[in-house]
Design a protein around this motif. Structure first.
Motif, PDB file in Angstrom:
ATOM      1  N   PRO A 114       0.829  -1.209   0.000  1.00 38.57           N
ATOM      2  CA  PRO A 114       0.000   0.000   0.000  1.00 38.57           C
ATOM      3  C   PRO A 114       0.866   1.263   0.000  1.00 38.57           C
ATOM      4  CG  PRO A 114      -0.628  -1.503   1.772  1.00 38.57           C
ATOM      5  CD  PRO A 114       0.633  -2.039   1.164  1.00 38.57           C
ATOM      6  N   ALA A 115       0.289   2.357  -0.457  1.00 31.86           N
ATOM      7  CA  ALA A 115       0.989   3.648  -0.466  1.00 31.86           C
ATOM      8  C   ALA A 115       1.403   4.023   0.952  1.00 31.86           C
ATOM      9  CB  ALA A 115       0.082   4.720  -1.049  1.00 31.86           C
ATOM     10  N   LYS A 171       9.728   3.963   7.922  1.00 30.93           N
ATOM     11  CA  LYS A 171       9.552   2.595   8.403  1.00 30.93           C
ATOM     12  C   LYS A 171       9.908   1.628   7.275  1.00 30.93           C
ATOM     13  CE  LYS A 171       4.668   2.261   7.148  1.00 30.93           C
ATOM     14  NZ  LYS A 171       3.322   2.039   7.644  1.00 30.93           N
ATOM     15  N   VAL A 172      10.172   0.400   7.650  1.00 28.53           N
ATOM     16  CA  VAL A 172      10.410  -0.662   6.681  1.00 28.53           C
ATOM     17  C   VAL A 172       9.050  -1.270   6.347  1.00 28.53           C
ATOM     18  CG1 VAL A 172      11.556  -2.866   6.255  1.00 28.53           C
ATOM     19  CG2 VAL A 172      12.712  -1.108   7.628  1.00 28.53           C
ATOM     20  N   ALA A 173       8.689  -1.256   5.066  1.00 36.93           N
ATOM     21  CA  ALA A 173       7.386  -1.755   4.637  1.00 36.93           C
ATOM     22  C   ALA A 173       7.443  -3.190   4.125  1.00 36.93           C
ATOM     23  CB  ALA A 173       6.810  -0.848   3.546  1.00 36.93           C
ATOM     24  N   ARG A 174       8.606  -3.608   3.638  1.00 40.52           N
ATOM     25  CA  ARG A 174       8.745  -4.948   3.057  1.00 40.52           C
ATOM     26  C   ARG A 174      10.195  -5.371   3.120  1.00 40.52           C
ATOM     27  NH1 ARG A 174      10.810  -7.273  -1.314  1.00 40.52           N
ATOM     28  NH2 ARG A 174      11.544  -5.253  -1.988  1.00 40.52           N
ATOM     29  N   ILE A 175      10.402  -6.656   3.396  1.00 37.57           N
ATOM     30  CA  ILE A 175      11.752  -7.233   3.369  1.00 37.57           C
ATOM     31  C   ILE A 175      11.696  -8.459   2.475  1.00 37.57           C
ATOM     32  CG2 ILE A 175      13.664  -8.185   4.708  1.00 37.57           C
ATOM     33  CD1 ILE A 175      12.360  -6.804   7.199  1.00 37.57           C
ATOM     34  N   GLY A 176      12.468  -8.435   1.398  1.00 41.88           N
ATOM     35  CA  GLY A 176      12.527  -9.564   0.479  1.00 41.88           C
ATOM     36  C   GLY A 176      13.825 -10.331   0.662  1.00 41.88           C
ATOM     37  N   ASN A 177      14.227 -11.060  -0.362  1.00 46.53           N
ATOM     38  CA  ASN A 177      15.470 -11.830  -0.309  1.00 46.53           C
ATOM     39  C   ASN A 177      16.696 -10.935  -0.529  1.00 46.53           C
ATOM     40  OD1 ASN A 177      17.140 -14.184  -0.226  1.00 46.53           O
ATOM     41  ND2 ASN A 177      17.231 -14.138  -2.457  1.00 46.53           N
ATOM     42  N   THR A 178      16.639 -10.091  -1.569  1.00 50.73           N
ATOM     43  CA  THR A 178      17.771  -9.220  -1.890  1.00 50.73           C
ATOM     44  C   THR A 178      17.412  -7.739  -1.834  1.00 50.73           C
ATOM     45  OG1 THR A 178      17.308  -9.267  -4.267  1.00 50.73           O
ATOM     46  CG2 THR A 178      18.827 -10.950  -3.405  1.00 50.73           C
ATOM     47  N   SER A 179      16.167  -7.425  -1.490  1.00 50.00           N
ATOM     48  CA  SER A 179      15.738  -6.027  -1.462  1.00 50.00           C
ATOM     49  C   SER A 179      14.779  -5.779  -0.310  1.00 50.00           C
ATOM     50  CB  SER A 179      15.071  -5.639  -2.784  1.00 50.00           C
ATOM     51  OG  SER A 179      13.857  -6.345  -2.948  1.00 50.00           O
ATOM     52  N   PHE A 180      14.587  -4.498  -0.017  1.00 46.12           N
ATOM     53  CA  PHE A 180      13.613  -4.095   0.995  1.00 46.12           C
ATOM     54  C   PHE A 180      13.033  -2.757   0.580  1.00 46.12           C
ATOM     55  CE2 PHE A 180      17.819  -2.831   2.390  1.00 46.12           C
ATOM     56  CZ  PHE A 180      17.680  -1.534   2.849  1.00 46.12           C
ATOM     57  N   THR A 181      11.868  -2.441   1.144  1.00 45.78           N
ATOM     58  CA  THR A 181      11.168  -1.213   0.798  1.00 45.78           C
ATOM     59  C   THR A 181      11.025  -0.353   2.036  1.00 45.78           C
ATOM     60  OG1 THR A 181       9.940  -2.363  -0.934  1.00 45.78           O
ATOM     61  CG2 THR A 181       9.058  -0.243  -0.188  1.00 45.78           C
TER      62      THR A 181
END
Length: 149
Positions: A8-9, A91-101
């Motif tokens: 989400p935005a 804030k951290v919105a998403r944590i992936g394998n090689t990236s984060f948002t």
């Protein structure tokens, strides 16, 4: 985990953010109309983003691995004027394998109310410093990111 497109935005409420940076609008930030230009607002978000990652112990330059900006989305909501004091929540919105948002919102006080003047969403990729290729987020960085989500 959600893909970057499914997130989400950024929230326009200051209560949504846990990490804060403070700055102000300079004369050099103004455009011909007399309000802060889009590039200056982007620089405010960049400084806050780098400051947050530094506070979290995640390298931005000269380290291995490195963090590089892959995607940047800005939304301009209200004008900013010379000498406005701003605070930028993140804030951290998403944590992936090689990236984060990371999501950010810039707030300014007008009269007696604080308003959201801009939001930012940044996708950051962790890159091997020698190969310049995406690499998994190190465990220590992942645990730090999780604390800020």
């Amino acid at each position: 985990m959600a893909s970057p497109a499914q997130i989400p935005a950024p929230d326009r409420s200051s209560a949504a953010y846990g990490h804060w940076s403070h700055d102000h609008i300079r004369y050099a930030d103004l455009d011909a109309v007399g309000h802060a230009n889009n590039n200056a607002i982007g620089v405010l978000f960049e400084h806050a983003r780098v400051e947050m990652l530094k506070d979290m112990g995640i390298e931005q330059a000269g380290g291995d691995p490195l963090c590089v900006l892959a995607t940047l989305n800005l939304e301009f909501i209200a004008e900013l004027q010379l000498f406005d004091k701003v605070r930028i929540g993140q804030k951290v919105a998403r944590i992936g394998n090689t990236s984060f948002t990371l999501q950010s919102a810039l707030f300014v006080t007008r009269d007696t109310s604080e308003i959201c003047a801009a939001t930012c969403q940044a996708v950051i990729v962790v890159v091997d410093g020698k190969l310049h290729r995406p690499t998994p987020i190190p465990d220590h960085a992942r645990s730090t990111l999780e604390k800020h989500s």
